[in-house]
Design a protein around this motif. Structure first.
Motif, PDB file in Angstrom:
ATOM      1  N   VAL A  73       1.265  -1.515  -0.133  1.00 18.81           N
ATOM      2  CA  VAL A  73       0.008  -0.075  -0.421  1.00 18.81           C
ATOM      3  C   VAL A  73       1.074   1.539  -0.190  1.00 18.81           C
ATOM      4  O   VAL A  73       0.605   1.844  -0.428  1.00 18.81           O
ATOM      5  CB  VAL A  73      -0.866   0.022   1.267  1.00 18.81           C
ATOM      6  CG1 VAL A  73      -1.640   1.518   1.646  1.00 18.81           C
ATOM      7  CG2 VAL A  73      -1.777  -1.456   1.178  1.00 18.81           C
ATOM      8  N   PHE A  74       2.270   1.334   0.910  1.00 20.62           N
ATOM      9  CA  PHE A  74       2.615   2.397   0.704  1.00 20.62           C
ATOM     10  C   PHE A  74       4.519   1.528   2.160  1.00 20.62           C
ATOM     11  O   PHE A  74       4.353   0.342   2.243  1.00 20.62           O
ATOM     12  CB  PHE A  74       2.078   3.241   1.116  1.00 20.62           C
ATOM     13  CG  PHE A  74       1.673   3.726   3.094  1.00 20.62           C
ATOM     14  CD1 PHE A  74       3.020   4.336   4.233  1.00 20.62           C
ATOM     15  CD2 PHE A  74       0.547   2.935   3.295  1.00 20.62           C
ATOM     16  CE1 PHE A  74       2.588   4.204   5.461  1.00 20.62           C
ATOM     17  CE2 PHE A  74       0.847   3.624   5.311  1.00 20.62           C
ATOM     18  CZ  PHE A  74       1.375   3.567   5.714  1.00 20.62           C
ATOM     19  N   CYS A  99       9.525   4.168  -8.950  1.00 18.34           N
ATOM     20  CA  CYS A  99       8.364   3.965  -7.679  1.00 18.34           C
ATOM     21  C   CYS A  99       6.838   4.468  -8.291  1.00 18.34           C
ATOM     22  O   CYS A  99       5.588   3.702  -7.810  1.00 18.34           O
ATOM     23  CB  CYS A  99       8.169   4.379  -5.875  1.00 18.34           C
ATOM     24  SG  CYS A  99       9.416   3.428  -4.994  1.00 18.34           S
ATOM     25  N   PRO A 105       3.216   4.379  -3.570  1.00 20.36           N
ATOM     26  CA  PRO A 105       3.024   5.052  -3.066  1.00 20.36           C
ATOM     27  C   PRO A 105       5.067   5.275  -1.633  1.00 20.36           C
ATOM     28  O   PRO A 105       4.683   4.491  -1.495  1.00 20.36           O
ATOM     29  CB  PRO A 105       1.820   5.896  -2.076  1.00 20.36           C
ATOM     30  CG  PRO A 105       0.861   4.900  -2.569  1.00 20.36           C
ATOM     31  CD  PRO A 105       1.682   4.032  -3.517  1.00 20.36           C
ATOM     32  N   LEU A 107       6.926   7.068   1.273  1.00 21.81           N
ATOM     33  CA  LEU A 107       6.406   8.254   2.412  1.00 21.81           C
ATOM     34  C   LEU A 107       8.258   8.410   3.743  1.00 21.81           C
ATOM     35  O   LEU A 107       9.018   7.320   4.024  1.00 21.81           O
ATOM     36  CB  LEU A 107       5.936   7.875   3.626  1.00 21.81           C
ATOM     37  CG  LEU A 107       5.831   9.136   4.906  1.00 21.81           C
ATOM     38  CD1 LEU A 107       5.723  10.829   4.534  1.00 21.81           C
ATOM     39  CD2 LEU A 107       5.249   9.035   5.872  1.00 21.81           C
ATOM     40  N   ARG A 131      -4.579   7.891   8.338  1.00 23.99           N
ATOM     41  CA  ARG A 131      -4.723   7.475   7.287  1.00 23.99           C
ATOM     42  C   ARG A 131      -7.119   6.739   7.656  1.00 23.99           C
ATOM     43  O   ARG A 131      -7.394   7.183   6.853  1.00 23.99           O
ATOM     44  CB  ARG A 131      -4.242   7.091   6.848  1.00 23.99           C
ATOM     45  CG  ARG A 131      -3.425   7.448   5.642  1.00 23.99           C
ATOM     46  CD  ARG A 131      -2.033   6.068   5.453  1.00 23.99           C
ATOM     47  NE  ARG A 131      -2.972   5.577   4.406  1.00 23.99           N
ATOM     48  CZ  ARG A 131      -2.994   5.147   3.276  1.00 23.99           C
ATOM     49  NH1 ARG A 131      -2.428   7.158   2.529  1.00 23.99           N
ATOM     50  NH2 ARG A 131      -2.848   5.022   2.837  1.00 23.99           N
ATOM     51  N   ALA A 221       6.284  12.799   0.718  1.00 23.37           N
ATOM     52  CA  ALA A 221       5.502  12.568   0.401  1.00 23.37           C
ATOM     53  C   ALA A 221       5.240  12.282  -0.644  1.00 23.37           C
ATOM     54  O   ALA A 221       4.072  13.326  -1.403  1.00 23.37           O
ATOM     55  CB  ALA A 221       3.570  13.203   1.329  1.00 23.37           C
ATOM     56  N   GLN A 222       5.348  11.341  -1.377  1.00 19.57           N
ATOM     57  CA  GLN A 222       5.014  10.751  -2.512  1.00 19.57           C
ATOM     58  C   GLN A 222       3.813  10.133  -3.092  1.00 19.57           C
ATOM     59  O   GLN A 222       4.002   8.955  -3.154  1.00 19.57           O
ATOM     60  CB  GLN A 222       6.505  10.508  -3.015  1.00 19.57           C
ATOM     61  CG  GLN A 222       7.532  11.740  -3.068  1.00 19.57           C
ATOM     62  CD  GLN A 222       8.870  10.216  -2.794  1.00 19.57           C
ATOM     63  OE1 GLN A 222       9.020   8.918  -2.771  1.00 19.57           O
ATOM     64  NE2 GLN A 222      10.336  11.089  -3.134  1.00 19.57           N
ATOM     65  N   ARG A 223       2.928  10.663  -3.536  1.00 23.28           N
ATOM     66  CA  ARG A 223       1.543   9.889  -3.795  1.00 23.28           C
ATOM     67  C   ARG A 223       1.268   9.393  -3.051  1.00 23.28           C
ATOM     68  O   ARG A 223       0.275   8.838  -2.602  1.00 23.28           O
ATOM     69  CB  ARG A 223       2.314   9.175  -4.844  1.00 23.28           C
ATOM     70  CG  ARG A 223       2.565   9.390  -6.471  1.00 23.28           C
ATOM     71  CD  ARG A 223       3.020   8.445  -7.001  1.00 23.28           C
ATOM     72  NE  ARG A 223       4.154   8.050  -6.677  1.00 23.28           N
ATOM     73  CZ  ARG A 223       5.788   8.096  -6.013  1.00 23.28           C
ATOM     74  NH1 ARG A 223       5.883   9.447  -6.783  1.00 23.28           N
ATOM     75  NH2 ARG A 223       6.279   7.211  -5.781  1.00 23.28           N
ATOM     76  N   LEU A 224       1.063  10.170  -1.817  1.00 17.70           N
ATOM     77  CA  LEU A 224       0.736   9.431  -0.591  1.00 17.70           C
ATOM     78  C   LEU A 224       0.062  10.560   0.297  1.00 17.70           C
ATOM     79  O   LEU A 224       0.569  11.565   1.081  1.00 17.70           O
ATOM     80  CB  LEU A 224       1.773   8.649   1.130  1.00 17.70           C
ATOM     81  CG  LEU A 224       1.082   8.506   2.075  1.00 17.70           C
ATOM     82  CD1 LEU A 224       0.382   6.446   1.711  1.00 17.70           C
ATOM     83  CD2 LEU A 224       2.218   8.060   2.644  1.00 17.70           C
ATOM     84  N   SER A 225      -1.234  10.619   0.650  1.00 13.83           N
ATOM     85  CA  SER A 225      -1.920  10.887   1.859  1.00 13.83           C
ATOM     86  C   SER A 225      -1.352  10.471   2.869  1.00 13.83           C
ATOM     87  O   SER A 225      -1.888   9.373   3.733  1.00 13.83           O
ATOM     88  CB  SER A 225      -3.544  11.359   1.687  1.00 13.83           C
ATOM     89  OG  SER A 225      -4.073  12.077   2.680  1.00 13.83           O
ATOM     90  N   CYS A 226      -0.965  11.633   4.412  1.00 10.66           N
ATOM     91  CA  CYS A 226      -0.191  11.230   4.986  1.00 10.66           C
ATOM     92  C   CYS A 226      -1.680  11.137   6.111  1.00 10.66           C
ATOM     93  O   CYS A 226      -1.520  10.210   7.631  1.00 10.66           O
ATOM     94  CB  CYS A 226       0.921  11.436   6.370  1.00 10.66           C
ATOM     95  SG  CYS A 226       2.250  11.338   5.153  1.00 10.66           S
TER      96      CYS A 226
END
Length: 288
Positions: A73-74, A99, A105, A107, A131, A221-226
């Protein structure tokens, strides 16, 4: 390994169910210390051979996977700061490209003090919880308190934001001040988000009159919502780093920054306001 099959095929490889995870949380399994080569099953279009061969050797401290499919997932990685143009920065850039190509995604935390072995698990737990909290709230629920702003009982008995990763460091600073090991009890900080770049967090505490212990953290935060604002998370992580440095304060005094020099650094940051996404926020530099 080269790309094969349909472009619709997922490039991410599930981690085998028989592989014991380090822990589970909120229906997700988390595996430690995985190379990118273990998470992908082909080189996607648009990725060069040089990018591919460099990136697949890179490792992540923690990889969060879906419990039902085992698919990543990340991933989370900690690293020391890298200078622009350095081999480490080039490898990081290639890894980011790969990636993005495989849909993973990431972090990435850059800090001179924080280490994956000591801090990655706590950060992963925090991000999973944040999240999940953000995903469980909607506009029909009316005004909702953000995950970082939930108030409760802090480690020192006071009431405050319980999801502040720097809470223990802030309590430790107060204790050190009471013991006369610090000149000021407050861990102060700022955060900024660079346009098309990382979030940056600073934290500092005045150890000697006019002399500050300063920590800086960059968060990609590469393509990731924290689940929380990246800038605030970066600032809280910088506070965590201050707390780590305070642990060794009695053994050896760390390098300190003159308060006026710190003021100058912040002014120079303010002068670059047009490069920031939404400006920046910070506390007062010191107690009056």
């Amino acid at each position: 390994m080269t790309s094969t099959g349909s472009v619709a095929t997922s490039w991410l490889r599930p981690i085998a169910a028989g592989t014991a995870p380090s822990f589970t949380r909120s229906g997700q399994v988390v595996h430690p210390s995985r190379r990118l080569s273990e998470l992908v099953q082909g080189r996607p279009p648009g990725v060069t051979g040089n990018q591919w061969s460099t990136a697949i050797r890179e490792s992540f401290d923690q990889v969060v996977c879906a419990a039902d499919s085992g698919r990543p997932v990340f991933a989370v990685a900690f690293a020391p700061p890298a200078a622009p143009g350095s081999p480490a920065r080039r490898a990081e850039r290639m890894t980011s490209t790969v990636c993005a190509g495989v849909g993973l995604p990431v972090l990435r935390i850059e800090s001179a003090t924080l280490r994956g072995a000591d801090h990655a698990r706590r950060l992963v737990e925090y991000v999973i919880d944040a999240r999940a909290y953000a995903g469980g709230t909607g506009p029909e629920g009316g005004e909702v308190v953000g995950f970082r702003d939930i108030v409760g009982r802090l480690p020192d008995g006071r009431s405050g934001p319980v999801n502040d990763l720097g809470a223990l460091a802030r309590a430790a600073a107060v204790e050190a001040y009471v013991e006369r090991r610090l000149a000021d009890p407050i861990v102060r900080g700022l955060h900024a988000c660079w346009t098309d770049g990382p979030a940056e967090g600073w934290a500092w505490v005045e150890v000697r009159p006019g002399r500050c212990l300063v920590e800086r953290v960059q968060l990609f935060a590469q393509r990731l919502s924290c689940g929380v604002a990246p800038g605030r998370l970066a600032e809280d992580l910088a506070a965590v780093a201050v707390g780590e440095r305070l642990r060794g304060l009695d053994a050896a005094e760390p390098p300190l920054v003159d308060r006026d020099e710190l003021r100058g650094q912040i002014r120079r940051l303010a002068d670059r306001r047009d490069e920031l996404d939404g400006g920046f926020a910070f506390d007062h530099l010191c107690a009056d």
